[in-house]
Design an enzyme around this catalytic site. Structure first.
Site, PDB file in Angstrom:
ATOM      1  N   GLY A 107      61.979  53.614  29.102  1.00 41.27           N
ATOM      2  CA  GLY A 107      63.214  53.429  28.327  1.00 41.27           C
ATOM      3  C   GLY A 107      64.307  54.359  28.833  1.00 41.27           C
ATOM      4  O   GLY A 107      64.043  55.513  29.132  1.00 41.27           O
ATOM      5  N   ARG A 120      60.447  48.249  33.645  1.00 45.26           N
ATOM      6  CA  ARG A 120      58.992  48.327  33.441  1.00 45.26           C
ATOM      7  C   ARG A 120      58.387  47.543  34.614  1.00 45.26           C
ATOM      8  O   ARG A 120      58.784  46.408  34.859  1.00 45.26           O
ATOM      9  CB  ARG A 120      58.576  47.699  32.114  1.00 45.26           C
ATOM     10  CG  ARG A 120      59.496  48.086  30.946  1.00 45.26           C
ATOM     11  CD  ARG A 120      58.938  49.163  30.048  1.00 45.26           C
ATOM     12  NE  ARG A 120      59.894  49.477  28.984  1.00 45.26           N
ATOM     13  CZ  ARG A 120      59.850  50.571  28.255  1.00 45.26           C
ATOM     14  NH1 ARG A 120      58.947  51.499  28.466  1.00 45.26           N
ATOM     15  NH2 ARG A 120      60.739  50.782  27.304  1.00 45.26           N
ATOM     16  N   ASP A 142      55.812  59.039  28.925  1.00 43.82           N
ATOM     17  CA  ASP A 142      54.361  59.174  29.165  1.00 43.82           C
ATOM     18  C   ASP A 142      53.815  58.108  30.107  1.00 43.82           C
ATOM     19  O   ASP A 142      52.950  58.404  30.940  1.00 43.82           O
ATOM     20  CB  ASP A 142      53.586  59.236  27.844  1.00 43.82           C
ATOM     21  CG  ASP A 142      53.921  58.098  26.901  1.00 43.82           C
ATOM     22  OD1 ASP A 142      54.770  57.269  27.249  1.00 43.82           O
ATOM     23  OD2 ASP A 142      53.315  58.029  25.828  1.00 43.82           O
ATOM     24  N   THR A 179      63.120  60.646  27.734  1.00 43.32           N
ATOM     25  CA  THR A 179      62.842  59.703  26.636  1.00 43.32           C
ATOM     26  C   THR A 179      63.510  60.219  25.361  1.00 43.32           C
ATOM     27  O   THR A 179      63.469  61.423  25.104  1.00 43.32           O
ATOM     28  CB  THR A 179      61.321  59.533  26.395  1.00 43.32           C
ATOM     29  OG1 THR A 179      61.109  58.862  25.142  1.00 43.32           O
ATOM     30  CG2 THR A 179      60.567  60.853  26.354  1.00 43.32           C
ATOM     31  N   ASP A 230      62.509  59.899  22.482  1.00 45.16           N
ATOM     32  CA  ASP A 230      61.543  60.097  21.393  1.00 45.16           C
ATOM     33  C   ASP A 230      61.054  61.531  21.210  1.00 45.16           C
ATOM     34  O   ASP A 230      60.474  61.855  20.177  1.00 45.16           O
ATOM     35  CB  ASP A 230      60.320  59.202  21.620  1.00 45.16           C
ATOM     36  CG  ASP A 230      60.659  57.738  21.454  1.00 45.16           C
ATOM     37  OD1 ASP A 230      61.565  57.440  20.667  1.00 45.16           O
ATOM     38  OD2 ASP A 230      60.023  56.902  22.123  1.00 45.16           O
ATOM     39  N   ASP A 251      58.495  62.802  22.604  1.00 46.52           N
ATOM     40  CA  ASP A 251      57.049  62.699  22.358  1.00 46.52           C
ATOM     41  C   ASP A 251      56.207  63.221  23.529  1.00 46.52           C
ATOM     42  O   ASP A 251      55.162  62.666  23.838  1.00 46.52           O
ATOM     43  CB  ASP A 251      56.672  61.240  22.049  1.00 46.52           C
ATOM     44  CG  ASP A 251      57.029  60.291  23.182  1.00 46.52           C
ATOM     45  OD1 ASP A 251      57.762  60.704  24.096  1.00 46.52           O
ATOM     46  OD2 ASP A 251      56.566  59.143  23.155  1.00 46.52           O
ATOM     47  N   ARG A 271      58.687  54.773  17.313  1.00 47.56           N
ATOM     48  CA  ARG A 271      57.536  53.912  17.067  1.00 47.56           C
ATOM     49  C   ARG A 271      56.270  54.731  16.804  1.00 47.56           C
ATOM     50  O   ARG A 271      55.462  54.402  15.980  1.00 47.56           O
ATOM     51  CB  ARG A 271      57.307  52.987  18.261  1.00 47.56           C
ATOM     52  CG  ARG A 271      57.526  51.526  17.911  1.00 47.56           C
ATOM     53  CD  ARG A 271      57.462  50.669  19.134  1.00 47.56           C
ATOM     54  NE  ARG A 271      58.536  50.992  20.056  1.00 47.56           N
ATOM     55  CZ  ARG A 271      58.570  50.665  21.332  1.00 47.56           C
ATOM     56  NH1 ARG A 271      57.588  50.009  21.873  1.00 47.56           N
ATOM     57  NH2 ARG A 271      59.598  50.981  22.091  1.00 47.56           N
TER      58      ARG A 271
HETATM   59  P1  ATP Z   1      59.275  55.522  27.200  1.00 47.86           P
HETATM   60  O1  ATP Z   1      58.657  56.736  26.574  1.00 47.86           O
HETATM   61  O2  ATP Z   1      60.733  55.506  27.089  1.00 47.86           O
HETATM   62  O3  ATP Z   1      58.614  54.232  26.783  1.00 47.86           O
HETATM   63  P2  ATP Z   1      57.650  55.456  29.544  1.00 47.86           P
HETATM   64  O4  ATP Z   1      57.720  56.179  30.826  1.00 47.86           O
HETATM   65  O5  ATP Z   1      56.488  55.790  28.659  1.00 47.86           O
HETATM   66  O6  ATP Z   1      59.024  55.657  28.794  1.00 47.86           O
HETATM   67  P3  ATP Z   1      56.482  52.862  30.159  1.00 47.86           P
HETATM   68  O7  ATP Z   1      57.084  51.510  30.183  1.00 47.86           O
HETATM   69  O8  ATP Z   1      55.284  53.101  29.303  1.00 47.86           O
HETATM   70  O9  ATP Z   1      57.669  53.886  29.823  1.00 47.86           O
HETATM   71  O10 ATP Z   1      56.061  53.253  31.657  1.00 47.86           O
HETATM   72  C1  ATP Z   1      56.999  53.143  32.721  1.00 47.86           C
HETATM   73  C2  ATP Z   1      56.331  52.544  33.918  1.00 47.86           C
HETATM   74  O11 ATP Z   1      55.271  53.401  34.378  1.00 47.86           O
HETATM   75  C3  ATP Z   1      55.646  51.190  33.697  1.00 47.86           C
HETATM   76  O12 ATP Z   1      56.554  50.106  33.742  1.00 47.86           O
HETATM   77  C4  ATP Z   1      54.668  51.142  34.859  1.00 47.86           C
HETATM   78  O13 ATP Z   1      55.308  50.732  36.043  1.00 47.86           O
HETATM   79  C5  ATP Z   1      54.265  52.620  34.993  1.00 47.86           C
HETATM   80  N1  ATP Z   1      52.967  52.820  34.316  1.00 47.86           N
HETATM   81  C6  ATP Z   1      52.765  53.030  32.989  1.00 47.86           C
HETATM   82  N2  ATP Z   1      51.437  53.118  32.708  1.00 47.86           N
HETATM   83  C7  ATP Z   1      50.795  52.967  33.901  1.00 47.86           C
HETATM   84  C8  ATP Z   1      49.426  52.960  34.306  1.00 47.86           C
HETATM   85  N3  ATP Z   1      48.433  53.116  33.426  1.00 47.86           N
HETATM   86  N4  ATP Z   1      49.155  52.774  35.630  1.00 47.86           N
HETATM   87  C9  ATP Z   1      50.144  52.632  36.523  1.00 47.86           C
HETATM   88  N5  ATP Z   1      51.447  52.615  36.207  1.00 47.86           N
HETATM   89  C10 ATP Z   1      51.776  52.776  34.925  1.00 47.86           C
END
Ligand code: ATP
Length: 323
Positions: free
Chosen positions: A11, A72, A103, A127, A129, A131, A173
């Site tokens: 995000g 994503r 994360d 992020t 959040d 978190d 969330r």
């Molecule tokens: P936010 O906290 O804002 O949601 P985030 O970094 O947690 O941010 P995600 O969409 O969960 O956002 O993860 C970003 C990207 O990281 C994913 O689109 C994917 O490409 C990669 N990613 C997440 N989890 C995995 C995983 N288990 N293995 C490989 N790549 C991953």
């Protein structure tokens, strides 16, 4: 280390641009080449790399969103996708990457580095959040609570004019940091969060007490991920008990993600970006840069992801005592 990449992922969050700017300028200052990777991991898989100069990050420190876009990427979740990503990074001569994200982003980086240990990833927590463990504030959080605060202030003006009961839903969330801080900052009556169980009986009692005190309005802040499923559901259960009050629901939604980053956001995001490049130069990898008690903190991706910050009992006490 001669060439590094930087991307934003997950995000988007206000302050990401300030962090990108700091990464680019710190890299150039230390004689490194730097490329911007578009759309998070998708840009690595697609080899969507843009050479960056000090000028290419001019005039972005004050802008919300991210000039590198965010996405994503499902391909990066597969071995095949990560193999392609590795090939693209090697071909471009990139041996270090600053990943600005949450994360999921750090989970992906940790998995990638286990498979391909010769590419170093360092993370900056991006992020709204808040978190992640290992930093007092994530990039985007301070702006998000200020945006929520401004919106709630405005709702309070109109709520006060007409004795209204408002349920205001804010983002969160899985965690209630935005809800809790914006509740305290606006003097709202109480807050419902994923970390605490939602007790409708107790909520009705709290609202009744405030009603009997003849408060001009009653504002309940609801994190989107609280137990019952958000402000609409909570309002449906509670409003019928207060027919003398006209009740309203407002969902703040994506306004909390946008807007000009606050001064604190810009400074912290710039600081984290600078430290991330210094860490890569020092040969560090697999860590998130955070700020704890106004000092730089390095936390492994695994720890940053697994351990959420605790909700401060003092903040909960403030909600209860000061409302
Ligand atoms: P936010 O906290 O804002 O949601 P985030 O970094 O947690 O941010 P995600 O969409 O969960 O956002 O993860 C970003 C990207 O990281 C994913 O689109 C994917 O490409 C990669 N990613 C997440 N989890 C995995 C995983 N288990 N293995 C490989 N790549 C991953």
């Amino acid at each position: 280390m001669e060439k590094i990449g930087v991307f934003t992922s997950g995000g988007d969050a206000p302050g990401m641009n300030a962090c990108i700017r700091a990464v680019v300028r710190t890299a150039i200052y230390h004689g490194l080449e730097v490329v911007g990777i578009m759309e998070g991991y998708q840009g690595i898989v697609d080899k969507n790399f843009i050479p960056m100069t000090a000028d290419s990050v001019s005039n972005i420190i004050q802008q919300g969103g991210t000039i590198l876009k965010s996405a994503r990427c499902t391909q990066f979740r597969t071995k095949k996708g990560r193999k392609k990503a590795y090939k693209n990074l090697k071909e471009a001569g990139i041996d270090g990457v600053v990943a600005i994200g949450g994360d999921g982003t750090f989970t992906g980086a940790a998995i990638f580095m286990q498979e391909y240990p010769d590419i170093n990833f360092v993370g900056c927590p991006g992020t709204i959040d808040n978190d992640l463990h290992g930093t007092d504030f994530t990039i985007g959080y301070d702006t998000a609570i200020n945006t929520a605060m401004e919106a709630i202030d405005k709702i309070k003006d109109t709520a006060n004019a007409d004795a209204r009961l408002f349920f205001i839903e804010v983002m969160g969330r899985d965690v209630g940091f935005i809800a809790l801080r914006s509740c305290i900052a606006t003097g709202a009556e109480t807050v419902l969060m994923p970390e605490t169980s939602t007790n409708i009986k107790a909520l009705v009692k709290t609202i009744s007490e405030h009603y009997e005190r003849k408060k001009a309005s009653i504002i309940i802040i609801v994190a989107e991920g609280e137990e019952m499923g958000g402000a609409v559901k909570v309002a449906k259960k509670v409003s019928k008990k207060f027919t003398a009050l006209s009740s309203r629901v407002t969902i703040l939604g994506h306004i909390q993600r946008g807007g000009r980053p606050t001064a604190m956001e810009r400074v912290n995001a710039s600081w984290m970006g600078l430290e991330a490049v210094k860490a890569l130069i020092a040969g560090e990898k697999g860590i998130m840069i955070g700020i704890v008690n106004n000092k730089v903190a390095h936390t492994s991706f695994e720890k940053a992801i697994k351990h959420n910050q605790e909700i401060s009992p003092t903040l909960l006490e403030m909600v209860k005592v000061l409302a």
